[in-house]
Motif scaffolding. Structure first.
Motif, PDB file in Angstrom:
ATOM      1  N   ALA A  75       0.833  -1.207   0.000  1.00 36.04           N
ATOM      2  CA  ALA A  75       0.000   0.000   0.000  1.00 36.04           C
ATOM      3  C   ALA A  75       0.866   1.255   0.000  1.00 36.04           C
ATOM      4  O   ALA A  75       1.912   1.298   0.641  1.00 36.04           O
ATOM      5  N   VAL A  76       0.407   2.268  -0.746  1.00 35.68           N
ATOM      6  CA  VAL A  76       1.104   3.550  -0.825  1.00 35.68           C
ATOM      7  C   VAL A  76       0.077   4.665  -0.645  1.00 35.68           C
ATOM      8  O   VAL A  76      -0.874   4.761  -1.426  1.00 35.68           O
ATOM      9  N   PRO A  77       0.229   5.519   0.389  1.00 36.85           N
ATOM     10  CA  PRO A  77      -0.703   6.636   0.548  1.00 36.85           C
ATOM     11  C   PRO A  77      -0.440   7.708  -0.506  1.00 36.85           C
ATOM     12  O   PRO A  77       0.698   7.937  -0.897  1.00 36.85           O
ATOM     13  N   PHE A  78      -1.516   8.345  -0.987  1.00 35.08           N
ATOM     14  CA  PHE A  78      -1.342   9.455  -1.923  1.00 35.08           C
ATOM     15  C   PHE A  78      -2.046  10.715  -1.453  1.00 35.08           C
ATOM     16  O   PHE A  78      -1.834  11.784  -2.010  1.00 35.08           O
ATOM     17  N   ALA A  79      -2.885  10.614  -0.432  1.00 38.55           N
ATOM     18  CA  ALA A  79      -3.559  11.797   0.115  1.00 38.55           C
ATOM     19  C   ALA A  79      -3.886  11.536   1.576  1.00 38.55           C
ATOM     20  O   ALA A  79      -4.478  10.514   1.901  1.00 38.55           O
ATOM     21  N   VAL A  80      -3.481  12.451   2.436  1.00 37.10           N
ATOM     22  CA  VAL A  80      -3.812  12.337   3.855  1.00 37.10           C
ATOM     23  C   VAL A  80      -4.159  13.733   4.359  1.00 37.10           C
ATOM     24  O   VAL A  80      -3.308  14.621   4.379  1.00 37.10           O
ATOM     25  N   SER A  81      -5.425  13.925   4.705  1.00 40.89           N
ATOM     26  CA  SER A  81      -5.864  15.198   5.268  1.00 40.89           C
ATOM     27  C   SER A  81      -7.012  14.915   6.229  1.00 40.89           C
ATOM     28  O   SER A  81      -7.446  13.770   6.378  1.00 40.89           O
ATOM     29  N   GLU A  82      -7.503  15.952   6.861  1.00 42.51           N
ATOM     30  CA  GLU A  82      -8.598  15.784   7.808  1.00 42.51           C
ATOM     31  C   GLU A  82      -9.876  15.317   7.112  1.00 42.51           C
ATOM     32  O   GLU A  82     -10.675  14.595   7.686  1.00 42.51           O
ATOM     33  N   ARG A  83     -10.060  15.705   5.857  1.00 43.84           N
ATOM     34  CA  ARG A  83     -11.295  15.378   5.131  1.00 43.84           C
ATOM     35  C   ARG A  83     -11.168  14.178   4.195  1.00 43.84           C
ATOM     36  O   ARG A  83     -12.158  13.594   3.795  1.00 43.84           O
ATOM     37  N   HIS A  84      -9.934  13.826   3.811  1.00 44.91           N
ATOM     38  CA  HIS A  84      -9.771  12.752   2.823  1.00 44.91           C
ATOM     39  C   HIS A  84      -8.484  11.981   3.072  1.00 44.91           C
ATOM     40  O   HIS A  84      -7.427  12.571   3.292  1.00 44.91           O
ATOM     41  N   THR A  85      -8.584  10.667   3.041  1.00 44.13           N
ATOM     42  CA  THR A  85      -7.415   9.795   3.076  1.00 44.13           C
ATOM     43  C   THR A  85      -7.516   8.857   1.886  1.00 44.13           C
ATOM     44  O   THR A  85      -8.566   8.256   1.650  1.00 44.13           O
ATOM     45  N   GLY A  86      -6.436   8.759   1.132  1.00 44.82           N
ATOM     46  CA  GLY A  86      -6.431   7.883  -0.027  1.00 44.82           C
ATOM     47  C   GLY A  86      -5.143   7.100  -0.096  1.00 44.82           C
ATOM     48  O   GLY A  86      -4.075   7.610   0.230  1.00 44.82           O
ATOM     49  N   PHE A  87      -5.265   5.839  -0.477  1.00 46.35           N
ATOM     50  CA  PHE A  87      -4.073   5.025  -0.685  1.00 46.35           C
ATOM     51  C   PHE A  87      -4.348   4.001  -1.772  1.00 46.35           C
ATOM     52  O   PHE A  87      -5.486   3.618  -2.018  1.00 46.35           O
ATOM     53  N   ASP A  88      -3.276   3.607  -2.445  1.00 41.92           N
ATOM     54  CA  ASP A  88      -3.351   2.568  -3.469  1.00 41.92           C
ATOM     55  C   ASP A  88      -2.791   1.278  -2.904  1.00 41.92           C
ATOM     56  O   ASP A  88      -1.760   1.293  -2.220  1.00 41.92           O
ATOM     57  N   THR A  89      -3.460   0.166  -3.178  1.00 40.38           N
ATOM     58  CA  THR A  89      -2.878  -1.147  -2.924  1.00 40.38           C
ATOM     59  C   THR A  89      -2.467  -1.693  -4.286  1.00 40.38           C
ATOM     60  O   THR A  89      -3.220  -1.605  -5.256  1.00 40.38           O
ATOM     61  N   LEU A  90      -1.240  -2.212  -4.354  1.00 42.42           N
ATOM     62  CA  LEU A  90      -0.652  -2.590  -5.634  1.00 42.42           C
ATOM     63  C   LEU A  90      -0.199  -4.041  -5.633  1.00 42.42           C
ATOM     64  O   LEU A  90       0.324  -4.536  -4.639  1.00 42.42           O
ATOM     65  N   ASP A  91      -0.400  -4.692  -6.757  1.00 43.65           N
ATOM     66  CA  ASP A  91       0.152  -6.022  -6.995  1.00 43.65           C
ATOM     67  C   ASP A  91       1.129  -5.869  -8.151  1.00 43.65           C
ATOM     68  O   ASP A  91       0.720  -5.726  -9.308  1.00 43.65           O
ATOM     69  N   VAL A  92       2.423  -5.853  -7.846  1.00 44.57           N
ATOM     70  CA  VAL A  92       3.420  -5.584  -8.878  1.00 44.57           C
ATOM     71  C   VAL A  92       3.560  -6.739  -9.869  1.00 44.57           C
ATOM     72  O   VAL A  92       4.066  -6.544 -10.969  1.00 44.57           O
ATOM     73  N   VAL A  93       3.103  -7.934  -9.509  1.00 49.17           N
ATOM     74  CA  VAL A  93       3.180  -9.071 -10.426  1.00 49.17           C
ATOM     75  C   VAL A  93       2.117  -8.958 -11.516  1.00 49.17           C
ATOM     76  O   VAL A  93       2.401  -9.110 -12.702  1.00 49.17           O
TER      77      VAL A  93
END
Length: 99
Positions: free
Chosen positions: A13-31
């Motif tokens: 998992a890699v976070p791309f947005a972290v704030s009081e109103r929004h949290t976003g992260f990607d989960t990745l399968d590199v294979v």
């Protein structure tokens, strides 16, 4: 294109947005080169809403091969819609092909 350099071995998992109103992260399968973007949004009344979207990431070299197989010629590749140069540090690409 995900920034795989930010993904230590074993981490998915890699976070791309972290704030009081929004949290976003990607989960990745590199294979399989597939991922899911997870979004948690807090509304003004305090409720939390969850949304997600699935995606497959594609490297520029894969686009090049598919374009050649389709008889297309790459005319231009930039890092974004503004025309910024595409470099090894680019996390996005816009490719223009011609028949």
């Amino acid at each position: 294109m995900p920034d795989l350099r930010r993904l230590p071995p074993g981490q998915t998992a890699v976070p791309f947005a972290v704030s009081e109103r929004h949290t976003g992260f990607d989960t990745l399968d590199v294979v399989t080169q597939q991922g899911t973007s997870h979004h948690y949004s807090r509304s003004p009344d305090g409720r939390v809403r969850y949304n997600y979207s699935n995606f497959r990431f594609l490297w520029p070299s894969e686009c090049d091969l598919m374009g050649r197989l389709a008889g297309l010629i790459l005319r231009q590749r930039t890092a974004d819609w503004k025309g910024s140069p595409f470099t090894a540090e680019s996390t996005d690409h816009v490719s223009i092909w011609r028949k």
